[in-house]
Design a protein around this motif. Sequence first.
Motif, PDB file in Angstrom:
ATOM      1  N   ASN A 198       0.866  -1.170   0.000  1.00  0.00           N
ATOM      2  CA  ASN A 198       0.000   0.000   0.000  1.00  0.00           C
ATOM      3  C   ASN A 198       0.908   1.226   0.000  1.00  0.00           C
ATOM      4  O   ASN A 198       1.828   1.333   0.834  1.00  0.00           O
ATOM      5  N   GLY A 199       0.679   2.139  -0.924  1.00  0.00           N
ATOM      6  CA  GLY A 199       1.534   3.310  -1.087  1.00  0.00           C
ATOM      7  C   GLY A 199       1.654   4.179   0.152  1.00  0.00           C
ATOM      8  O   GLY A 199       2.641   4.901   0.315  1.00  0.00           O
ATOM      9  N   GLU A 200       0.676   4.099   1.065  1.00  0.00           N
ATOM     10  CA  GLU A 200       0.749   4.884   2.295  1.00  0.00           C
ATOM     11  C   GLU A 200       1.913   4.452   3.184  1.00  0.00           C
ATOM     12  O   GLU A 200       2.305   5.180   4.085  1.00  0.00           O
ATOM     13  N   HIS A 201       2.453   3.271   2.935  1.00  0.00           N
ATOM     14  CA  HIS A 201       3.517   2.738   3.784  1.00  0.00           C
ATOM     15  C   HIS A 201       4.878   2.713   3.094  1.00  0.00           C
ATOM     16  O   HIS A 201       5.820   2.078   3.594  1.00  0.00           O
ATOM     17  N   GLN A 202       4.991   3.426   1.983  1.00  0.00           N
ATOM     18  CA  GLN A 202       6.240   3.410   1.216  1.00  0.00           C
ATOM     19  C   GLN A 202       7.434   3.893   2.041  1.00  0.00           C
ATOM     20  O   GLN A 202       8.497   3.274   2.017  1.00  0.00           O
ATOM     21  N   GLU A 203       7.282   4.976   2.764  1.00  0.00           N
ATOM     22  CA  GLU A 203       8.399   5.520   3.536  1.00  0.00           C
ATOM     23  C   GLU A 203       8.886   4.514   4.580  1.00  0.00           C
ATOM     24  O   GLU A 203      10.096   4.281   4.712  1.00  0.00           O
ATOM     25  N   ASN A 204       7.966   3.881   5.303  1.00  0.00           N
ATOM     26  CA  ASN A 204       8.349   2.874   6.298  1.00  0.00           C
ATOM     27  C   ASN A 204       9.017   1.679   5.636  1.00  0.00           C
ATOM     28  O   ASN A 204       9.980   1.122   6.172  1.00  0.00           O
ATOM     29  N   TRP A 205       8.488   1.239   4.484  1.00  0.00           N
ATOM     30  CA  TRP A 205       9.066   0.115   3.746  1.00  0.00           C
ATOM     31  C   TRP A 205      10.523   0.418   3.386  1.00  0.00           C
ATOM     32  O   TRP A 205      11.413  -0.398   3.604  1.00  0.00           O
ATOM     33  N   GLU A 206      10.752   1.609   2.836  1.00  0.00           N
ATOM     34  CA  GLU A 206      12.107   1.982   2.413  1.00  0.00           C
ATOM     35  C   GLU A 206      13.062   2.066   3.599  1.00  0.00           C
ATOM     36  O   GLU A 206      14.214   1.641   3.500  1.00  0.00           O
ATOM     37  N   LYS A 207      12.595   2.586   4.727  1.00  0.00           N
ATOM     38  CA  LYS A 207      13.442   2.648   5.926  1.00  0.00           C
ATOM     39  C   LYS A 207      13.802   1.248   6.403  1.00  0.00           C
ATOM     40  O   LYS A 207      14.948   0.989   6.779  1.00  0.00           O
ATOM     41  N   THR A 208      12.826   0.336   6.382  1.00  0.00           N
ATOM     42  CA  THR A 208      13.068  -1.046   6.806  1.00  0.00           C
ATOM     43  C   THR A 208      14.092  -1.718   5.905  1.00  0.00           C
ATOM     44  O   THR A 208      15.024  -2.383   6.389  1.00  0.00           O
ATOM     45  N   ILE A 209      13.936  -1.560   4.592  1.00  0.00           N
ATOM     46  CA  ILE A 209      14.896  -2.136   3.634  1.00  0.00           C
ATOM     47  C   ILE A 209      16.288  -1.561   3.877  1.00  0.00           C
ATOM     48  O   ILE A 209      17.284  -2.287   3.883  1.00  0.00           O
ATOM     49  N   ASP A 210      16.373  -0.239   4.084  1.00  0.00           N
ATOM     50  CA  ASP A 210      17.676   0.404   4.317  1.00  0.00           C
ATOM     51  C   ASP A 210      18.379  -0.186   5.534  1.00  0.00           C
ATOM     52  O   ASP A 210      19.570  -0.486   5.491  1.00  0.00           O
ATOM     53  N   VAL A 211      17.649  -0.378   6.623  1.00  0.00           N
ATOM     54  CA  VAL A 211      18.242  -0.924   7.853  1.00  0.00           C
ATOM     55  C   VAL A 211      18.608  -2.394   7.666  1.00  0.00           C
ATOM     56  O   VAL A 211      19.724  -2.817   7.994  1.00  0.00           O
ATOM     57  N   LYS A 212      17.674  -3.159   7.132  1.00  0.00           N
ATOM     58  CA  LYS A 212      17.870  -4.603   6.959  1.00  0.00           C
ATOM     59  C   LYS A 212      19.026  -4.916   6.008  1.00  0.00           C
ATOM     60  O   LYS A 212      19.732  -5.909   6.180  1.00  0.00           O
ATOM     61  N   CYS A 213      19.238  -4.062   5.025  1.00  0.00           N
ATOM     62  CA  CYS A 213      20.175  -4.377   3.943  1.00  0.00           C
ATOM     63  C   CYS A 213      21.431  -3.514   3.942  1.00  0.00           C
ATOM     64  O   CYS A 213      22.187  -3.525   2.956  1.00  0.00           O
ATOM     65  N   LYS A 214      21.695  -2.804   5.017  1.00  0.00           N
ATOM     66  CA  LYS A 214      22.812  -1.852   5.008  1.00  0.00           C
ATOM     67  C   LYS A 214      24.168  -2.495   4.721  1.00  0.00           C
ATOM     68  O   LYS A 214      25.044  -1.854   4.170  1.00  0.00           O
ATOM     69  N   ASP A 215      24.350  -3.764   5.049  1.00  0.00           N
ATOM     70  CA  ASP A 215      25.643  -4.415   4.829  1.00  0.00           C
ATOM     71  C   ASP A 215      25.623  -5.392   3.655  1.00  0.00           C
ATOM     72  O   ASP A 215      26.536  -6.211   3.516  1.00  0.00           O
ATOM     73  N   ILE A 216      24.612  -5.303   2.814  1.00  0.00           N
ATOM     74  CA  ILE A 216      24.470  -6.208   1.667  1.00  0.00           C
ATOM     75  C   ILE A 216      25.036  -5.549   0.414  1.00  0.00           C
ATOM     76  O   ILE A 216      24.691  -4.412   0.098  1.00  0.00           O
ATOM     77  N   ALA A 217      25.894  -6.263  -0.287  1.00  0.00           N
ATOM     78  CA  ALA A 217      26.417  -5.781  -1.569  1.00  0.00           C
ATOM     79  C   ALA A 217      25.599  -6.422  -2.688  1.00  0.00           C
ATOM     80  O   ALA A 217      25.367  -7.626  -2.683  1.00  0.00           O
ATOM     81  N   CYS A 218      25.162  -5.608  -3.625  1.00  0.00           N
ATOM     82  CA  CYS A 218      24.328  -6.101  -4.728  1.00  0.00           C
ATOM     83  C   CYS A 218      25.083  -6.014  -6.053  1.00  0.00           C
ATOM     84  O   CYS A 218      25.893  -5.116  -6.250  1.00  0.00           O
ATOM     85  N   PRO A 219      24.782  -6.940  -6.968  1.00  0.00           N
ATOM     86  CA  PRO A 219      25.439  -6.895  -8.277  1.00  0.00           C
ATOM     87  C   PRO A 219      24.911  -5.740  -9.126  1.00  0.00           C
ATOM     88  O   PRO A 219      23.764  -5.310  -8.962  1.00  0.00           O
ATOM     89  N   ALA A 220      25.724  -5.255 -10.002  1.00  0.00           N
ATOM     90  CA  ALA A 220      25.316  -4.180 -10.916  1.00  0.00           C
ATOM     91  C   ALA A 220      24.728  -4.807 -12.175  1.00  0.00           C
ATOM     92  O   ALA A 220      25.334  -4.776 -13.248  1.00  0.00           O
ATOM     93  N   VAL A 221      23.553  -5.406 -12.018  1.00  0.00           N
ATOM     94  CA  VAL A 221      22.909  -6.095 -13.139  1.00  0.00           C
ATOM     95  C   VAL A 221      21.397  -5.938 -13.025  1.00  0.00           C
ATOM     96  O   VAL A 221      20.842  -6.013 -11.929  1.00  0.00           O
ATOM     97  N   MET A 222      20.748  -5.686 -14.137  1.00  0.00           N
ATOM     98  CA  MET A 222      19.288  -5.599 -14.155  1.00  0.00           C
ATOM     99  C   MET A 222      18.698  -7.001 -13.980  1.00  0.00           C
ATOM    100  O   MET A 222      19.189  -7.959 -14.565  1.00  0.00           O
ATOM    101  N   SER A 223      17.652  -7.100 -13.197  1.00  0.00           N
ATOM    102  CA  SER A 223      16.990  -8.380 -12.965  1.00  0.00           C
ATOM    103  C   SER A 223      15.987  -8.665 -14.077  1.00  0.00           C
ATOM    104  O   SER A 223      15.344  -7.764 -14.593  1.00  0.00           O
ATOM    105  N   ASN A 224      15.836  -9.935 -14.406  1.00  0.00           N
ATOM    106  CA  ASN A 224      14.788 -10.323 -15.347  1.00  0.00           C
ATOM    107  C   ASN A 224      13.682 -11.085 -14.621  1.00  0.00           C
ATOM    108  O   ASN A 224      12.892 -11.780 -15.241  1.00  0.00           O
ATOM    109  N   HIS A 225      13.624 -10.948 -13.288  1.00  0.00           N
ATOM    110  CA  HIS A 225      12.574 -11.597 -12.502  1.00  0.00           C
ATOM    111  C   HIS A 225      11.221 -11.043 -12.943  1.00  0.00           C
ATOM    112  O   HIS A 225      11.081  -9.840 -13.189  1.00  0.00           O
ATOM    113  N   TRP A 226      10.207 -11.906 -13.035  1.00  0.00           N
ATOM    114  CA  TRP A 226       8.902 -11.487 -13.552  1.00  0.00           C
ATOM    115  C   TRP A 226       8.293 -10.334 -12.759  1.00  0.00           C
ATOM    116  O   TRP A 226       7.557  -9.517 -13.307  1.00  0.00           O
TER     117      TRP A 226
END
Length: 77
Positions: free
Chosen positions: A29-57
């Motif tokens: 729900n778009g009303e919770h976008q800010e909270n979602w992004e904050k949660t992802i930022d905290v949860k993933c702060k030490d995760i390195a991601c590949p520089a590649v576009m995903s083809n996931h559906w």
Amino acid sequence: RICRYDSDCISVQGDCCGCTAGGQAASINGEHQENWEKTIDVKCKDIACPAVMSNHWTCSAEAKCVNNKCTLVKAQQ
């Protein structure tokens, strides 16, 4: 993820890396976008991601309200 209308739902980064870094998308729900992004930022702060576009559906799916829950639906081709 609760919704009444399709317009309540948005597509967001579904995991630490998201569609622009080999990951996938989710729908919330778009009303919770800010909270979602904050949660992802905290949860993933030490995760390195590949520089590649995903083809996931989910990366090309549409955010819809299905049975009062924001859900990603495969785009019609």
